[in-house]
Design a protein around this motif. Structure first.
Motif, PDB file in Angstrom:
ATOM      1  N   ARG A 179       0.764  -1.256  -0.062  1.00 18.24           N
ATOM      2  CA  ARG A 179      -0.199   0.602  -0.589  1.00 18.24           C
ATOM      3  C   ARG A 179       0.673   1.344   0.083  1.00 18.24           C
ATOM      4  NH1 ARG A 179      -1.827  -2.393   5.605  1.00 18.24           N
ATOM      5  NH2 ARG A 179       0.099  -1.858   5.723  1.00 18.24           N
ATOM      6  N   LYS A 180       0.310   2.245  -0.141  1.00 20.80           N
ATOM      7  CA  LYS A 180       1.247   4.000  -0.504  1.00 20.80           C
ATOM      8  C   LYS A 180       2.062   3.806   1.426  1.00 20.80           C
ATOM      9  CE  LYS A 180       0.578   7.665  -1.960  1.00 20.80           C
ATOM     10  NZ  LYS A 180      -0.805   8.967  -2.636  1.00 20.80           N
ATOM     11  N   LYS A 181       1.461   3.246   2.075  1.00 23.40           N
ATOM     12  CA  LYS A 181       2.265   3.719   2.863  1.00 23.40           C
ATOM     13  C   LYS A 181       3.110   2.419   3.734  1.00 23.40           C
ATOM     14  CE  LYS A 181      -0.825   1.401   6.807  1.00 23.40           C
ATOM     15  NZ  LYS A 181      -2.461   1.283   7.429  1.00 23.40           N
ATOM     16  N   ASP A 182       3.149   1.896   2.848  1.00 25.05           N
ATOM     17  CA  ASP A 182       4.200   0.362   2.688  1.00 25.05           C
ATOM     18  C   ASP A 182       5.384   1.272   1.945  1.00 25.05           C
ATOM     19  OD1 ASP A 182       2.706  -0.913   4.331  1.00 25.05           O
ATOM     20  OD2 ASP A 182       2.308  -2.178   2.360  1.00 25.05           O
ATOM     21  N   LEU A 183       5.355   2.395   1.837  1.00 30.19           N
ATOM     22  CA  LEU A 183       6.333   2.730   0.745  1.00 30.19           C
ATOM     23  C   LEU A 183       7.744   3.256   1.380  1.00 30.19           C
ATOM     24  CD1 LEU A 183       4.737   3.917  -2.668  1.00 30.19           C
ATOM     25  CD2 LEU A 183       5.034   1.528  -2.088  1.00 30.19           C
ATOM     26  N   LEU A 184       7.638   4.000   2.138  1.00 30.02           N
ATOM     27  CA  LEU A 184       8.703   4.203   3.072  1.00 30.02           C
ATOM     28  C   LEU A 184       9.424   3.235   4.135  1.00 30.02           C
ATOM     29  CD1 LEU A 184      10.751   6.674   4.231  1.00 30.02           C
ATOM     30  CD2 LEU A 184       8.517   6.926   5.971  1.00 30.02           C
ATOM     31  N   ARG A 198      20.190   9.419   5.331  1.00 34.93           N
ATOM     32  CA  ARG A 198      18.764   9.022   6.231  1.00 34.93           C
ATOM     33  C   ARG A 198      17.337   9.082   5.234  1.00 34.93           C
ATOM     34  NH1 ARG A 198      18.832  10.296  11.469  1.00 34.93           N
ATOM     35  NH2 ARG A 198      21.290  12.127  11.457  1.00 34.93           N
ATOM     36  N   VAL A 199      17.501   8.556   5.550  1.00 37.47           N
ATOM     37  CA  VAL A 199      15.568   8.142   4.606  1.00 37.47           C
ATOM     38  C   VAL A 199      14.384   8.345   4.677  1.00 37.47           C
ATOM     39  CG1 VAL A 199      13.672   5.887   3.756  1.00 37.47           C
ATOM     40  CG2 VAL A 199      16.662   5.998   3.685  1.00 37.47           C
ATOM     41  N   ASN A 200      13.811   9.501   4.981  1.00 41.55           N
ATOM     42  CA  ASN A 200      12.642  10.633   5.544  1.00 41.55           C
ATOM     43  C   ASN A 200      11.329  10.180   4.394  1.00 41.55           C
ATOM     44  OD1 ASN A 200      13.735  10.738   7.472  1.00 41.55           O
ATOM     45  ND2 ASN A 200      14.916  12.957   6.476  1.00 41.55           N
ATOM     46  N   GLU A 201      11.703   9.647   2.909  1.00 40.22           N
ATOM     47  CA  GLU A 201      10.671   9.763   2.432  1.00 40.22           C
ATOM     48  C   GLU A 201      11.117   8.098   1.552  1.00 40.22           C
ATOM     49  OE1 GLU A 201      11.417  13.044  -0.991  1.00 40.22           O
ATOM     50  OE2 GLU A 201      10.414  13.685   0.679  1.00 40.22           O
ATOM     51  N   PRO A 202      10.219   7.837   1.127  1.00 44.80           N
ATOM     52  CA  PRO A 202      10.170   7.247   0.231  1.00 44.80           C
ATOM     53  C   PRO A 202      10.545   7.357  -1.231  1.00 44.80           C
ATOM     54  CG  PRO A 202       7.316   7.318   0.544  1.00 44.80           C
ATOM     55  CD  PRO A 202       8.530   8.329   0.949  1.00 44.80           C
ATOM     56  N   SER A 203      11.486   6.228  -1.646  1.00 44.43           N
ATOM     57  CA  SER A 203      12.567   6.324  -2.766  1.00 44.43           C
ATOM     58  C   SER A 203      10.809   7.225  -4.773  1.00 44.43           C
ATOM     59  CB  SER A 203      13.086   5.347  -3.442  1.00 44.43           C
ATOM     60  OG  SER A 203      13.184   5.213  -4.193  1.00 44.43           O
ATOM     61  N   PRO A 204      11.727   8.351  -4.411  1.00 38.86           N
ATOM     62  CA  PRO A 204      10.023   8.400  -6.152  1.00 38.86           C
ATOM     63  C   PRO A 204      10.642   7.338  -7.080  1.00 38.86           C
ATOM     64  CG  PRO A 204      12.558   9.774  -5.945  1.00 38.86           C
ATOM     65  CD  PRO A 204      12.734   8.737  -4.684  1.00 38.86           C
ATOM     66  N   LEU A 205      11.703   6.456  -7.060  1.00 32.88           N
ATOM     67  CA  LEU A 205      11.397   5.320  -8.559  1.00 32.88           C
ATOM     68  C   LEU A 205      10.121   4.000  -7.543  1.00 32.88           C
ATOM     69  CD1 LEU A 205      15.059   4.239  -8.672  1.00 32.88           C
ATOM     70  CD2 LEU A 205      13.540   6.444 -10.152  1.00 32.88           C
ATOM     71  N   HIS A 212       5.112   2.050  -8.128  1.00 40.82           N
ATOM     72  CA  HIS A 212       3.460   2.009  -7.214  1.00 40.82           C
ATOM     73  C   HIS A 212       2.799   2.626  -8.243  1.00 40.82           C
ATOM     74  CE1 HIS A 212       0.440   2.766  -4.539  1.00 40.82           C
ATOM     75  NE2 HIS A 212       1.159   1.642  -3.937  1.00 40.82           N
ATOM     76  N   GLU A 213       2.851   3.725  -9.747  1.00 41.64           N
ATOM     77  CA  GLU A 213       1.925   4.567 -10.067  1.00 41.64           C
ATOM     78  C   GLU A 213       1.891   3.762 -11.123  1.00 41.64           C
ATOM     79  OE1 GLU A 213       3.232   8.383 -10.144  1.00 41.64           O
ATOM     80  OE2 GLU A 213       3.168   8.478  -7.804  1.00 41.64           O
TER      81      GLU A 213
END
Ligand SMILES: CC(C)(COP(=O)(O)OP(=O)(O)OC[C@H]1O[C@@H](n2cnc3c(N)ncnc32)[C@H](O)[C@@H]1OP(=O)(O)O)[C@@H](O)C(=O)NCCC(=O)NCCS
Length: 300
Positions: free
Chosen positions: A12-17, A42-49, A54-55
């Motif tokens: 799900r979207k929230k799993d991407l981080l 430091r990973v603060n947001e999901p990878s754009p790739l 996911h899209e």
């Protein structure tokens, strides 16, 4: 070895981080074990790739869970008749108990003429072995190379015209050329790169003839690049390095398939250093690496 039951489900979207964090820590674990520098990020947001896939291919991102903890993550994409494994990572404490294989089976798509491929690190024998069990055997060496643009010994400029704002017609030409080179075009990824900050896309012409194209991304990777004629790939890459120099990029990195002999010899002779060796694996002979510098490992 942890004994909790493992469950598998689509991301799900929230799993991407957490997926991005897991990918980095599993990658650093294998790097540490093989004596390499780890990636300090430091990973603060999901990878754009990962967000992009996911899209485009939401049913092709899956995770393995031990209770509330994500312990495995995999993602793939399908372009034409190409299935490509973009990511597969299992938490070190959960490796070697079938989680990676289960995720791979969940993501696997087949059909008449389907080609299955991926790129991985030569130094992870577990990954090379697992993918080989699925029929994707080592096919091509891909050194990752790096240099400072101002230190590269460049040949004289070939006198091509460089266009930094390619037209829709140019992008259509890139798609046609990539279909010939790679076997399959990937317009979804070009849409993504065209939106991404920091991506510079150049098209080169000799008179009216289109010679090739290249992209410099926000992390200073020169990837992808391609040429209509293999003899002109080195020139296209040299002109992209000139662009990196003009833009005062601190470094330039690329993936050089060793099938591009002239390009590899040029880069080594011009001052590039090999950082590590990657391996392209496929169940079917793939593409024409003599005139192509692949995009990221995830999209190739
Ligand atoms: C690669 C990775 C995803 C595999 O996940 P895993 O859950 O440990 O894998 P599994 O337990 O399902 O399978 C491991 C397979 O490797 C095989 N293997 C292990 N070492 C091997 C070797 N030296 N030679 C050949 N095969 C080997 C095992 O036999 C097993 O295959 P089998 O189940 O068909 O017998 C995991 O190790 C990982 O995340 N590694 C670090 C990150 C990484 O390198 N990811 C790949 C990036 S593309």
């Amino acid at each position: 070895m942890p004994r909790t039951e493992i469950r598998y489900r689509r991301c799900r979207k929230k799993d991407l981080l957490p997926a991005t964090r897991l990918a980095l820590s599993a990658m650093n674990d294998v790097r540490r074990r093989t004596g390499k520098e780890i990636f300090l990020r430091r990973v603060n947001e999901p990878s754009p790739l990962i967000r992009h896939i996911h899209e485009t291919d939401p049913e092709l991102l899956a995770a393995a869970w031990a209770g509330e903890r994500m312990v495995g993550f995999g993602g793939a994409l399908v372009r034409g008749r190409q299935w490509y494994l973009a990511w597969l990572f299992v938490h070190p404490r959960y490796q070697d108990r079938g989680v990676g294989g289960r995720l791979l089976r969940k993501l696997w798509r087949d059909g008449p003429g389907m080609v299955h491929s991926l790129a991985t690190m030569t130094y992870n024998m577990q990954a090379v072995g697992l993918y080989s069990r699925f029929g994707m055997v080592p096919e091509e060496m891909i050194p990752v190379m790096k240099a400072r643009p101002e230190d590269v010994r460049l040949p004289a400029a070939p006198g091509w015209k460089r266009d930094l704002e390619p037209t829709e017609g140019d992008f259509a030409w890139i798609q046609r050329l990539e279909k010939r080179i790679r076997g399959f075009a990937h317009p979804e990824e070009w849409d993504f790169w065209r939106r991404e900050k920091g991506c510079r896309i150049a098209l080169f012409r000799d008179g009216r003839r289109r010679v090739g194209y290249g992209m410099l991304d926000g992390r200073d990777f020169l990837a992808p690049a391609g040429a209509a004629d293999p003899a002109e790939l080195t020139g296209v890459v040299a002109e992209m390095i000139r662009l990196a120099r003009e833009e005062k990029r601190k470094e330039v990195l690329l993936f050089c398939p060793t099938r591009s002999r002239d390009l590899y010899r040029f880069l080594i002779g011009a001052g590039f250093r090999n950082l590590e060796m990657l391996l392209f694996q496929s169940d079917t002979p793939y593409g024409d690496f003599s005139r192509y510098v692949p995009a990221t490992l995830a999209f190739f």
